[in-house]
Design a protein around this motif. Structure first.
Motif, PDB file in Angstrom:
ATOM      1  N   ASP A 134       0.836  -1.200   0.000  1.00 50.86           N
ATOM      2  CA  ASP A 134       0.000   0.000   0.000  1.00 50.86           C
ATOM      3  C   ASP A 134       0.872   1.252   0.000  1.00 50.86           C
ATOM      4  O   ASP A 134       1.974   1.267   0.547  1.00 50.86           O
ATOM      5  CB  ASP A 134      -0.921   0.000   1.233  1.00 50.86           C
ATOM      6  CG  ASP A 134      -2.055   0.996   1.099  1.00 50.86           C
ATOM      7  OD1 ASP A 134      -3.152   0.585   0.696  1.00 50.86           O
ATOM      8  OD2 ASP A 134      -1.843   2.197   1.390  1.00 50.86           O
ATOM      9  N   GLU A 135       0.365   2.304  -0.605  1.00 52.42           N
ATOM     10  CA  GLU A 135       1.140   3.548  -0.687  1.00 52.42           C
ATOM     11  C   GLU A 135       1.218   4.288   0.643  1.00 52.42           C
ATOM     12  O   GLU A 135       2.069   5.162   0.803  1.00 52.42           O
ATOM     13  CB  GLU A 135       0.543   4.479  -1.748  1.00 52.42           C
ATOM     14  CG  GLU A 135      -0.864   4.955  -1.427  1.00 52.42           C
ATOM     15  CD  GLU A 135      -1.454   5.804  -2.549  1.00 52.42           C
ATOM     16  OE1 GLU A 135      -1.788   6.969  -2.279  1.00 52.42           O
ATOM     17  OE2 GLU A 135      -1.572   5.299  -3.674  1.00 52.42           O
ATOM     18  N   HIS A 136       0.348   3.923   1.589  1.00 55.10           N
ATOM     19  CA  HIS A 136       0.327   4.636   2.877  1.00 55.10           C
ATOM     20  C   HIS A 136       1.050   3.816   3.946  1.00 55.10           C
ATOM     21  O   HIS A 136       0.764   2.636   4.149  1.00 55.10           O
ATOM     22  CB  HIS A 136      -1.112   4.916   3.311  1.00 55.10           C
ATOM     23  CG  HIS A 136      -1.215   6.056   4.272  1.00 55.10           C
ATOM     24  ND1 HIS A 136      -1.000   5.899   5.619  1.00 55.10           N
ATOM     25  CD2 HIS A 136      -1.476   7.373   4.080  1.00 55.10           C
ATOM     26  CE1 HIS A 136      -1.150   7.062   6.216  1.00 55.10           C
ATOM     27  NE2 HIS A 136      -1.430   7.978   5.313  1.00 55.10           N
ATOM     28  N   ALA A 137       1.978   4.460   4.646  1.00 53.16           N
ATOM     29  CA  ALA A 137       2.826   3.763   5.618  1.00 53.16           C
ATOM     30  C   ALA A 137       2.025   3.114   6.748  1.00 53.16           C
ATOM     31  O   ALA A 137       2.360   2.012   7.192  1.00 53.16           O
ATOM     32  CB  ALA A 137       3.846   4.735   6.208  1.00 53.16           C
ATOM     33  N   SER A 138       0.972   3.767   7.213  1.00 56.35           N
ATOM     34  CA  SER A 138       0.215   3.220   8.342  1.00 56.35           C
ATOM     35  C   SER A 138      -0.426   1.883   7.986  1.00 56.35           C
ATOM     36  O   SER A 138      -0.520   0.980   8.827  1.00 56.35           O
ATOM     37  CB  SER A 138      -0.864   4.209   8.797  1.00 56.35           C
ATOM     38  OG  SER A 138      -1.843   4.392   7.783  1.00 56.35           O
ATOM     39  N   ILE A 139      -0.841   1.736   6.736  1.00 59.73           N
ATOM     40  CA  ILE A 139      -1.469   0.488   6.300  1.00 59.73           C
ATOM     41  C   ILE A 139      -0.411  -0.592   6.135  1.00 59.73           C
ATOM     42  O   ILE A 139      -0.609  -1.748   6.515  1.00 59.73           O
ATOM     43  CB  ILE A 139      -2.251   0.713   5.001  1.00 59.73           C
ATOM     44  CG1 ILE A 139      -3.384   1.709   5.270  1.00 59.73           C
ATOM     45  CG2 ILE A 139      -2.815  -0.602   4.462  1.00 59.73           C
ATOM     46  CD1 ILE A 139      -4.056   2.245   4.037  1.00 59.73           C
ATOM     47  N   ARG A 140       0.732  -0.223   5.581  1.00 60.47           N
ATOM     48  CA  ARG A 140       1.830  -1.192   5.450  1.00 60.47           C
ATOM     49  C   ARG A 140       2.268  -1.690   6.826  1.00 60.47           C
ATOM     50  O   ARG A 140       2.519  -2.889   7.012  1.00 60.47           O
ATOM     51  CB  ARG A 140       3.028  -0.552   4.729  1.00 60.47           C
ATOM     52  CG  ARG A 140       2.758  -0.183   3.282  1.00 60.47           C
ATOM     53  CD  ARG A 140       4.057   0.053   2.526  1.00 60.47           C
ATOM     54  NE  ARG A 140       4.872   1.104   3.122  1.00 60.47           N
ATOM     55  CZ  ARG A 140       4.776   2.395   2.842  1.00 60.47           C
ATOM     56  NH1 ARG A 140       3.865   2.816   1.957  1.00 60.47           N
ATOM     57  NH2 ARG A 140       5.582   3.274   3.409  1.00 60.47           N
ATOM     58  N   GLU A 141       2.346  -0.790   7.793  1.00 64.71           N
ATOM     59  CA  GLU A 141       2.754  -1.174   9.148  1.00 64.71           C
ATOM     60  C   GLU A 141       1.744  -2.109   9.782  1.00 64.71           C
ATOM     61  O   GLU A 141       2.104  -3.091  10.430  1.00 64.71           O
ATOM     62  CB  GLU A 141       2.942   0.077  10.008  1.00 64.71           C
ATOM     63  CG  GLU A 141       4.196   0.869   9.699  1.00 64.71           C
ATOM     64  CD  GLU A 141       5.453   0.078  10.009  1.00 64.71           C
ATOM     65  OE1 GLU A 141       5.554  -0.483  11.109  1.00 64.71           O
ATOM     66  OE2 GLU A 141       6.317  -0.009   9.123  1.00 64.71           O
ATOM     67  N   ALA A 142       0.466  -1.799   9.616  1.00 63.85           N
ATOM     68  CA  ALA A 142      -0.590  -2.653  10.187  1.00 63.85           C
ATOM     69  C   ALA A 142      -0.533  -4.052   9.572  1.00 63.85           C
ATOM     70  O   ALA A 142      -0.657  -5.058  10.274  1.00 63.85           O
ATOM     71  CB  ALA A 142      -1.956  -2.023   9.946  1.00 63.85           C
ATOM     72  N   ALA A 143      -0.343  -4.113   8.256  1.00 64.52           N
ATOM     73  CA  ALA A 143      -0.267  -5.408   7.576  1.00 64.52           C
ATOM     74  C   ALA A 143       0.963  -6.187   8.008  1.00 64.52           C
ATOM     75  O   ALA A 143       0.893  -7.401   8.252  1.00 64.52           O
ATOM     76  CB  ALA A 143      -0.254  -5.194   6.063  1.00 64.52           C
ATOM     77  N   MET A 144       2.078  -5.497   8.132  1.00 68.31           N
ATOM     78  CA  MET A 144       3.319  -6.153   8.552  1.00 68.31           C
ATOM     79  C   MET A 144       3.162  -6.769   9.939  1.00 68.31           C
ATOM     80  O   MET A 144       3.497  -7.943  10.164  1.00 68.31           O
ATOM     81  CB  MET A 144       4.468  -5.146   8.541  1.00 68.31           C
ATOM     82  CG  MET A 144       5.795  -5.674   9.070  1.00 68.31           C
ATOM     83  SD  MET A 144       6.588  -6.852   7.972  1.00 68.31           S
ATOM     84  CE  MET A 144       7.190  -5.729   6.686  1.00 68.31           C
ATOM     85  N   GLY A 145       2.654  -5.986  10.876  1.00 71.51           N
ATOM     86  CA  GLY A 145       2.469  -6.485  12.236  1.00 71.51           C
ATOM     87  C   GLY A 145       1.533  -7.674  12.292  1.00 71.51           C
ATOM     88  O   GLY A 145       1.790  -8.652  13.007  1.00 71.51           O
ATOM     89  N   ALA A 146       0.448  -7.613  11.521  1.00 70.66           N
ATOM     90  CA  ALA A 146      -0.520  -8.711  11.521  1.00 70.66           C
ATOM     91  C   ALA A 146       0.079  -9.981  10.931  1.00 70.66           C
ATOM     92  O   ALA A 146      -0.091 -11.073  11.475  1.00 70.66           O
ATOM     93  CB  ALA A 146      -1.755  -8.300  10.724  1.00 70.66           C
ATOM     94  N   LEU A 147       0.804  -9.855   9.828  1.00 66.87           N
ATOM     95  CA  LEU A 147       1.385 -11.029   9.187  1.00 66.87           C
ATOM     96  C   LEU A 147       2.485 -11.661  10.034  1.00 66.87           C
ATOM     97  O   LEU A 147       2.636 -12.889  10.053  1.00 66.87           O
ATOM     98  CB  LEU A 147       1.936 -10.650   7.808  1.00 66.87           C
ATOM     99  CG  LEU A 147       0.864 -10.365   6.750  1.00 66.87           C
ATOM    100  CD1 LEU A 147       1.478  -9.731   5.514  1.00 66.87           C
ATOM    101  CD2 LEU A 147       0.120 -11.648   6.375  1.00 66.87           C
ATOM    102  N   ILE A 148       3.238 -10.847  10.736  1.00 65.84           N
ATOM    103  CA  ILE A 148       4.264 -11.392  11.633  1.00 65.84           C
ATOM    104  C   ILE A 148       3.602 -12.219  12.731  1.00 65.84           C
ATOM    105  O   ILE A 148       4.059 -13.322  13.064  1.00 65.84           O
ATOM    106  CB  ILE A 148       5.119 -10.260  12.227  1.00 65.84           C
ATOM    107  CG1 ILE A 148       6.052  -9.686  11.147  1.00 65.84           C
ATOM    108  CG2 ILE A 148       5.955 -10.763  13.410  1.00 65.84           C
ATOM    109  CD1 ILE A 148       6.830  -8.467  11.571  1.00 65.84           C
ATOM    110  N   ARG A 149       2.524 -11.724  13.276  1.00 64.24           N
ATOM    111  CA  ARG A 149       1.801 -12.476  14.312  1.00 64.24           C
ATOM    112  C   ARG A 149       1.292 -13.796  13.764  1.00 64.24           C
ATOM    113  O   ARG A 149       1.410 -14.848  14.409  1.00 64.24           O
ATOM    114  CB  ARG A 149       0.619 -11.662  14.836  1.00 64.24           C
ATOM    115  CG  ARG A 149       0.967 -10.612  15.859  1.00 64.24           C
ATOM    116  CD  ARG A 149      -0.281 -10.159  16.588  1.00 64.24           C
ATOM    117  NE  ARG A 149      -0.833 -11.227  17.404  1.00 64.24           N
ATOM    118  CZ  ARG A 149      -2.051 -11.204  17.962  1.00 64.24           C
ATOM    119  NH1 ARG A 149      -2.856 -10.176  17.764  1.00 64.24           N
ATOM    120  NH2 ARG A 149      -2.463 -12.209  18.705  1.00 64.24           N
ATOM    121  N   VAL A 150       0.720 -13.767  12.567  1.00 62.91           N
ATOM    122  CA  VAL A 150       0.187 -14.992  11.964  1.00 62.91           C
ATOM    123  C   VAL A 150       1.313 -15.998  11.746  1.00 62.91           C
ATOM    124  O   VAL A 150       1.175 -17.193  12.051  1.00 62.91           O
ATOM    125  CB  VAL A 150      -0.518 -14.685  10.629  1.00 62.91           C
ATOM    126  CG1 VAL A 150      -0.934 -15.981   9.937  1.00 62.91           C
ATOM    127  CG2 VAL A 150      -1.738 -13.802  10.855  1.00 62.91           C
TER     128      VAL A 150
END
Length: 249
Positions: A134-150
């Protein structure tokens, strides 16, 4: 005697078209929300209507409609699997295809999908993987954190849960290859996982990092390569052939 009010044709003019469109759209969203939330009936027709309403609300949510988005988030927790399925599908579309200006919608969609991905929902994992770009950093960060947890959190051998962990791990791999420290650390931890499928996928991803041609790369990529080599050493000593090949490359 009171003065007569002058006649003005403007008093009889209808509202501008854009106001009419906005008003009708708002009324439609409100009506669809009521249909989606009518959750007491188990009648097939009622379930189909709720699912269709959620799909329609998904289009409004993609444009940033907050009311529609709230209904989708609630629907993703619904008791009926078909209704829940429709809500999850709509949220995935919001995250992947939402209007570029509707940052709040894409972010809230990603946050709503995170627990579903953790429970093994493949579509949620796929949408979060797409959100890494995603072009927006906040969305990339949210996705990164979620995928790491998974990728890291799993104590079940259930097929969908393990598959979700492996898919999340694979989604993190491109970021790790670009030197993202959090992604690299997650892959390294997965390379030591208790579950053989996750562990093998982790070793393969870490091996690819170790094999990077990082001599002329950026500092972050060089650091990632060093971390990968250090992580592969114990696996190689334990007889992991893939780790040995990567170290010998």
């Amino acid at each position: 005697m009171a003065a007569a009010v002058a006649y003005s044709p403007q008093l009889l003019l209808p509202p501008p078209p854009y106001l009419l469109r906005a008003s009708s759209r708002s009324l439609a969203v409100e009506a669809l929300a009521q249909v989606a939330k009518e959750g007491l009936s188990i009648d097939d027709g009622a379930i189909a209507a709720r699912s269709a309403a959620l799909s329609a609300l998904g289009r409004a949510a993609q444009e940033g409609n907050r009311a529609a988005l709230e209904v989708l988030v609630a629907g993703a927790k619904d008791w009926h699997p078909k209704v829940k399925d429709a809500a999850v599908q709509a949220l995935a579309q919001v995250v992947q295809k939402g209007d570029r200006k509707a940052v709040h919608a894409r972010l809230q969609g990603a946050q709503a999908l995170a627990p579903l991905a953790l429970s093994g929902d493949a579509r949620a994992v796929e949408a979060l993987a797409a959100a890494l770009n995603d072009e927006h950093a906040s969305i990339r960060e949210a996705a990164m954190g979620a995928l790491i947890r998974v990728a890291e959190e799993g104590e079940s051998t259930a097929g969908p849960l393990v598959a979700a962990r492996v898919a999340a791990l694979e989604a993190l791999r491109p970021a790790a290859l670009q030197g993202d420290k959090r992604a690299v650390q997650a892959l390294v931890r997965c390379a030591k996982d208790w579950h053989i499928e996750v562990r093998e996928a982790g070793i393969e991803a870490v091996a690819a990092l170790a094999e990077l041609e990082a001599g002329l790369g950026c500092h972050a990529v060089v650091v990632a390569k060093v971390m990968a080599i250090q992580a592969l050493a114990p696996a190689a000593r334990a007889g992991e052939a893939r780790a040995v090949r990567a170290l010998a490359a």
